[in-house]
Design an enzyme around this catalytic site. Sequence first.
Site, mmCIF file in Angstrom:
data_model
loop_
_atom_site.group_PDB
_atom_site.id
_atom_site.type_symbol
_atom_site.label_atom_id
_atom_site.label_comp_id
_atom_site.label_asym_id
_atom_site.label_seq_id
_atom_site.Cartn_x
_atom_site.Cartn_y
_atom_site.Cartn_z
ATOM 1 N N TYR A 144 0.854 -1.188 0.000
ATOM 2 C CA TYR A 144 0.000 0.000 0.000
ATOM 3 C C TYR A 144 0.890 1.238 0.000
ATOM 4 O O TYR A 144 1.869 1.305 0.743
ATOM 5 C CB TYR A 144 -0.889 0.011 1.248
ATOM 6 C CG TYR A 144 -1.760 1.251 1.358
ATOM 7 C CD1 TYR A 144 -2.819 1.458 0.486
ATOM 8 C CD2 TYR A 144 -1.520 2.210 2.343
ATOM 9 C CE1 TYR A 144 -3.630 2.586 0.582
ATOM 10 C CE2 TYR A 144 -2.330 3.340 2.456
ATOM 11 C CZ TYR A 144 -3.378 3.520 1.578
ATOM 12 O OH TYR A 144 -4.170 4.635 1.679
ATOM 13 N N ASP A 239 9.319 2.542 -0.420
ATOM 14 C CA ASP A 239 8.340 3.264 0.382
ATOM 15 C C ASP A 239 8.594 2.894 1.842
ATOM 16 O O ASP A 239 8.206 1.827 2.312
ATOM 17 C CB ASP A 239 6.920 2.884 -0.054
ATOM 18 C CG ASP A 239 5.864 3.630 0.744
ATOM 19 O OD1 ASP A 239 6.246 4.335 1.699
ATOM 20 O OD2 ASP A 239 4.669 3.513 0.407
ATOM 21 N N LYS A 267 4.927 9.304 8.676
ATOM 22 C CA LYS A 267 4.724 8.791 10.039
ATOM 23 C C LYS A 267 5.769 9.291 11.045
ATOM 24 O O LYS A 267 5.656 10.386 11.537
ATOM 25 C CB LYS A 267 4.632 7.264 10.008
ATOM 26 C CG LYS A 267 3.467 6.811 9.076
ATOM 27 C CD LYS A 267 3.011 5.408 9.305
ATOM 28 C CE LYS A 267 2.058 4.931 8.223
ATOM 29 N NZ LYS A 267 0.669 4.873 8.554
HETATM 30 N N1 PMP Z 1 2.984 4.182 2.274
HETATM 31 C C1 PMP Z 1 2.885 3.283 3.255
HETATM 32 C C2 PMP Z 1 3.857 2.152 3.310
HETATM 33 C C3 PMP Z 1 1.884 3.417 4.220
HETATM 34 O O1 PMP Z 1 1.790 2.507 5.197
HETATM 35 C C4 PMP Z 1 0.995 4.499 4.146
HETATM 36 C C5 PMP Z 1 -0.108 4.710 5.158
HETATM 37 N N2 PMP Z 1 -0.336 3.755 6.069
HETATM 38 C C6 PMP Z 1 1.140 5.415 3.087
HETATM 39 C C7 PMP Z 1 2.158 5.227 2.173
HETATM 40 C C8 PMP Z 1 0.245 6.584 2.959
HETATM 41 O O2 PMP Z 1 0.500 7.511 3.961
HETATM 42 P P1 PMP Z 1 -0.621 8.566 4.407
HETATM 43 O O3 PMP Z 1 -1.708 7.777 5.040
HETATM 44 O O4 PMP Z 1 0.113 9.473 5.344
HETATM 45 O O5 PMP Z 1 -1.066 9.270 3.178
#
Ligand code: PMP
Length: 430
Positions: A144, A239, A267
């Site tokens: 994701y 990511d 995060k």
């Molecule tokens: N990349 C990863 C690996 C994530 O876990 C998340 C959100 N859990 C995102 C991108 C998206 O981040 P955001 O919810 O801050 O848009």
Amino acid sequence: MKFEKSEGLYKKALGLLPGGVDSPVRAFKSVGGTPLFMKEGSGSRITDEDDNTFIDYCMSWGPLILGHADSDVVEAVRETALKGTSFGTPHRFEPELAEIVVQSVPSIEKVRFVSSGTEATMSAIRLARGFTGRDKIVKLDGCYHGHADFLLVAAGSGLATFGTPDSAGVTEGNARDTLVVSYNDTAALEELMKREGDNIAALILEPVPCNYGLILPNEGYLKEVRELCSRYGVVLIFDEVISGFRLGMGGAQEYYGIKPDLTTLGKIIGGGLPVGAYGGRADIMAMIAPEGPVYQAGTLSGNPLAMAAGIAALSKLKRDKVHEALAQKGALMQERLRPVTDKHKGKVLVKGIESIFCIYFTGLDNITSVDQVRGCDMKLFAAFHREMLNRGIYLSPSGYEVGFLSSAHSAEDIDKTVKSIDESLEIVLG
Ligand code: PMP
């Protein structure tokens, strides 16, 4: 436990917010019951509007590696807020946080701050396309990366397939350039690269996938991915929105010793405030406006409050060697859990890496693919989640999510959690 106030607030919210929430998983759809409205957090604990207190393992979905309301982070935000919350001009905290990021994350030479993980991945993909002049991207099954249209694409298992939209409102056109391949399947990736490599701008993956249960990279997998990307001139994007500053100051890339071309972060780098970032090789980053032709901007990007919180959090992580202590805590939890899960061999599996863990209801003795996670019993997880909640343990409300330890979780917290898991499994699995 009573949840009357949460129930009342949820009822009100349902009339005003779609599904009563601002982010779907919060709605408890996959575990049932009413989402709890939290009013306070301190260390490892959160307290809801009905004054129920829980040991928290959601930790705001990962950012709170220092626990709730960490004193250094709160003080930094407070002091900064008194002087103004946003200027829309450069601010000295931006290069200050950037310096920590560049010094910590092996592959990052330059970084751009944004306000969410979604913005980070979306912008990194645009940058890779601008840099290579190619259109297609590769995404790994089950990873994701936020909710940008072209990343909301269904995962095709087995050999690479052309993506189909995973959400209403995503056009076929948007999904068409996203190619999907299974995680940990080197042969499928090699075959895709042979066929399409010259048209692919970027490959994006979570080096340690944490959004479809927890899947660890097979031995040598990330190295193979790196080599294939280099061979075909594909920009490799890690990511690290979850793994960044979680698996150590240098994230998964330091942990596994593999350098991507670009990295996305979020995060933890915002200390619990809204922050994302993307960074990497200086020659690629030089393509971003105003230095280069790839446009990307943000009214609140590099916001002083968020930067202050990030600086406080990352400095403390380093100064207090938090990751070492967290690794020990993670190991302690696994060790204490072993006799508990052994009682239910063939029914439940707990996997972990450092301060991340995941509980699967499965007969398998290991999970290495998204297909295996799909086979887990999510109904049992829902029942288990309810039992844990009743015992004062707050797990993320979905069996596809991982749990996070923080520096605020104590050995006593872990003991209470293990006891609760023991009792809950007894009830759920008998
Ligand atoms: N990349 C990863 C690996 C994530 O876990 C998340 C959100 N859990 C995102 C991108 C998206 O981040 P955001 O919810 O801050 O848009």
